[in-house]
Design an enzyme around this catalytic site. Structure first.
Site, PDB file in Angstrom:
ATOM      1  N   LYS A   1      -6.265  -9.517  -3.834  1.00  0.00           N
ATOM      2  CA  LYS A   1      -7.032  -8.418  -4.422  1.00  0.00           C
ATOM      3  C   LYS A   1      -7.775  -8.906  -5.677  1.00  0.00           C
ATOM      4  O   LYS A   1      -7.472  -9.968  -6.209  1.00  0.00           O
ATOM      5  CB  LYS A   1      -6.103  -7.236  -4.729  1.00  0.00           C
ATOM      6  CG  LYS A   1      -5.475  -6.612  -3.460  1.00  0.00           C
ATOM      7  CD  LYS A   1      -6.471  -5.812  -2.622  1.00  0.00           C
ATOM      8  CE  LYS A   1      -6.051  -5.573  -1.185  1.00  0.00           C
ATOM      9  NZ  LYS A   1      -5.036  -4.566  -0.978  1.00  0.00           N
TER      10      LYS A   1
HETATM   11  C1  LIG Z   1      -4.080  -3.783  -0.079  1.00  0.00           C
HETATM   12  C2  LIG Z   1      -4.248  -2.352   0.291  1.00  0.00           C
HETATM   13  C3  LIG Z   1      -3.211  -1.415   0.148  1.00  0.00           C
HETATM   14  C4  LIG Z   1      -1.777  -1.766  -0.119  1.00  0.00           C
HETATM   15  O1  LIG Z   1      -1.510  -2.625  -1.111  1.00  0.00           O
HETATM   16  P1  LIG Z   1      -0.249  -3.632  -1.071  1.00  0.00           P
HETATM   17  O2  LIG Z   1      -0.190  -4.094  -2.475  1.00  0.00           O
HETATM   18  O3  LIG Z   1      -0.566  -4.703  -0.090  1.00  0.00           O
HETATM   19  O4  LIG Z   1       0.949  -2.841  -0.695  1.00  0.00           O
HETATM   20  C5  LIG Z   1      -3.498  -0.078   0.386  1.00  0.00           C
HETATM   21  N1  LIG Z   1      -4.714   0.329   0.780  1.00  0.00           N
HETATM   22  C6  LIG Z   1      -5.728  -0.544   0.961  1.00  0.00           C
HETATM   23  C7  LIG Z   1      -7.052  -0.021   1.373  1.00  0.00           C
HETATM   24  C8  LIG Z   1      -5.519  -1.917   0.737  1.00  0.00           C
HETATM   25  O5  LIG Z   1      -6.526  -2.770   0.949  1.00  0.00           O
END
Ligand SMILES: *Cc1c(COP(=O)(O)O)cnc(C)c1O
Length: 378
Positions: free
Chosen positions: A198
């Site tokens: 991210k």
């Molecule tokens: C990455 C993501 C999540 C969840 O995040 P995690 O940290 O992997 O649990 C939720 N919604 C979207 C759209 C994502 O891309």
């Protein structure tokens, strides 16, 4: 070869050039802050980086209250549960999203109600949202995919008129703005992810942000096992352990210090991709005019008739990692439905994401685009 060597040489284990889809940029204060944590022995969630990260994050996204959690998925669950969503409720969510958006609704006991996406920005279609509202609808989850932001003006109007809560899944939109306002400032609550790929990462991590002070206090209570803040080991309600460690927060603080630079580089990367792909048959995501995307992952739709696996295979053979966009939730076994969501299904079928990390060089992008164009000609 360890990860650090790879960062500098851009090589895979066998010495060939390898460009991954993502690689976090940890070149700021990350190492220093983590070592401070270790030296101090404050490595649990009781440590001062947690509060510092929350404060800097709140400032960066312009939302008064920010509550750290262990990942983006539990951020969504905590937010939904904290808003009182549960059995008997319906939550409207795009079928084209990451599965966590949907699973967390089910985890509260509520029912996810799927909607189609817009062909232009790939995000939930406000007219479809309106059409799916029933007497049981409690909330709408706006998922801002790939760095773009949903049509929040329309969604805010619908939410106000129909008395619905508005939850923003900002996992992919940290740093994006709509009419100059940050993603996460439009709804009742906003959830962020700090997974390794991210825009800002803590390895695994998440944040729930809100302008509602009472909600923020409730989220802090719930994420700490529902413990009475005034009385230790006295638990007055079902709660969870969703606490972030001080080590993760130390990395997060160093990351958020450089948010502007990271997003600026990601935007430059996306601009370069778009320019080089201008005369090719692929279609880019087209956010609304007022949206400044954070360009989380640069993604395109391949032309109709081109087999995505073949393109991905060709790029992989040449050392470039790609990934398909998400499958639609209604097409997976848990949520299988006969209902058609034509736009979401088409995006899901044709979409592919290209390497989009800050350390990517312009020459890497030129090489990736050359490979992509070559694969389309074959
Ligand atoms: C990455 C993501 C999540 C969840 O995040 P995690 O940290 O992997 O649990 C939720 N919604 C979207 C759209 C994502 O891309």
């Amino acid at each position: 070869m360890n990860d650090r060597d790879r960062t500098f040489s851009n090589l895979s284990g066998d010495g060939k050039k390898f460009i991954p889809l993502y690689r976090p940029d940890l070149s700021g204060n990350e190492r220093r802050y983590v070592l401070e944590c270790l030296d101090s022995t404050w490595i649990s969630s009781n440590g001062n980086f947690v509060g510092r990260f929350e404060k800097e994050f709140a400032r960066a996204v312009d939302i008064p209250h920010a509550v750290t959690v262990t990942n983006g998925t539990v951020a969504l669950h905590l937010a939904l549960h904290g808003l009182g969503i549960g059995p008997g409720d319906e939550v409207i969510v795009p079928t084209f999203t990451y599965i966590a958006s949907v699973n967390t609704i089910v985890q509260t006991g509520a029912k996810p109600v799927f909607v189609d996406s817009l062909a232009s920005d790939w995000l939930l279609d406000p007219d479809e949202v309106e059409r799916k509202i029933t007497a049981r609808t409690k909330a709408v989850m706006a998922v801002h995919l790939y760095g773009a932001i949903c049509d929040m003006g329309s969604l805010q109007k619908i939410a106000a008129r129909r008395n619905l809560l508005l939850v923003e899944d900002c996992a992919e939109a940290l740093g994006a703005t709509l009419a100059g306002r940050h993603a996460g400032t439009f709804g009742d609550v906003a959830c962020f992810s700090f997974y390794g790929n991210k825009t800002v990462t803590t390895g695994e991590g998440g944040m729930v942000a809100t302008k509602n002070a009472a909600l923020a206090e409730r989220l802090r209570f719930l994420k700490n096992q529902g413990q009475d803040p005034q009385r230790r080991y006295w638990h007055t309600e079902l709660g969870f352990n969703y606490r972030m460690t001080n080590i993760c927060a130390a990395i997060g603080l160093a990351q958020i210090e450089r948010l502007a630079a990271i997003v600026a580089r990601k935007r430059a990367i996306a601009d370069l991709y778009r320019g080089l792909l201008g005369n090719s048959p692929v279609a880019c995501q087209k956010p609304n005019a007022a949206v400044a995307s954070s360009e989380w992952l640069f993604s395109v739709l391949l032309p109709e008739g081109i087999e995505r696996d073949r393109v991905a295979g060709f790029l992989a053979d040449n050392g470039v990692e790609t990934r398909p966009v998400f499958h639609c939730a209604h097409q997976m076994p848990m949520y299988l439905s006969r209902e058609l969501f034509p736009k979401a299904e088409e995006i899901s079928r044709r979409g592919i994401s290209l390497p989009s990390f800050p350390g990517l060089r312009d020459s890497d992008i030129e090489g990736i685009v050359d490979l992509l164009k070559a694969s389309l000609r074959r």
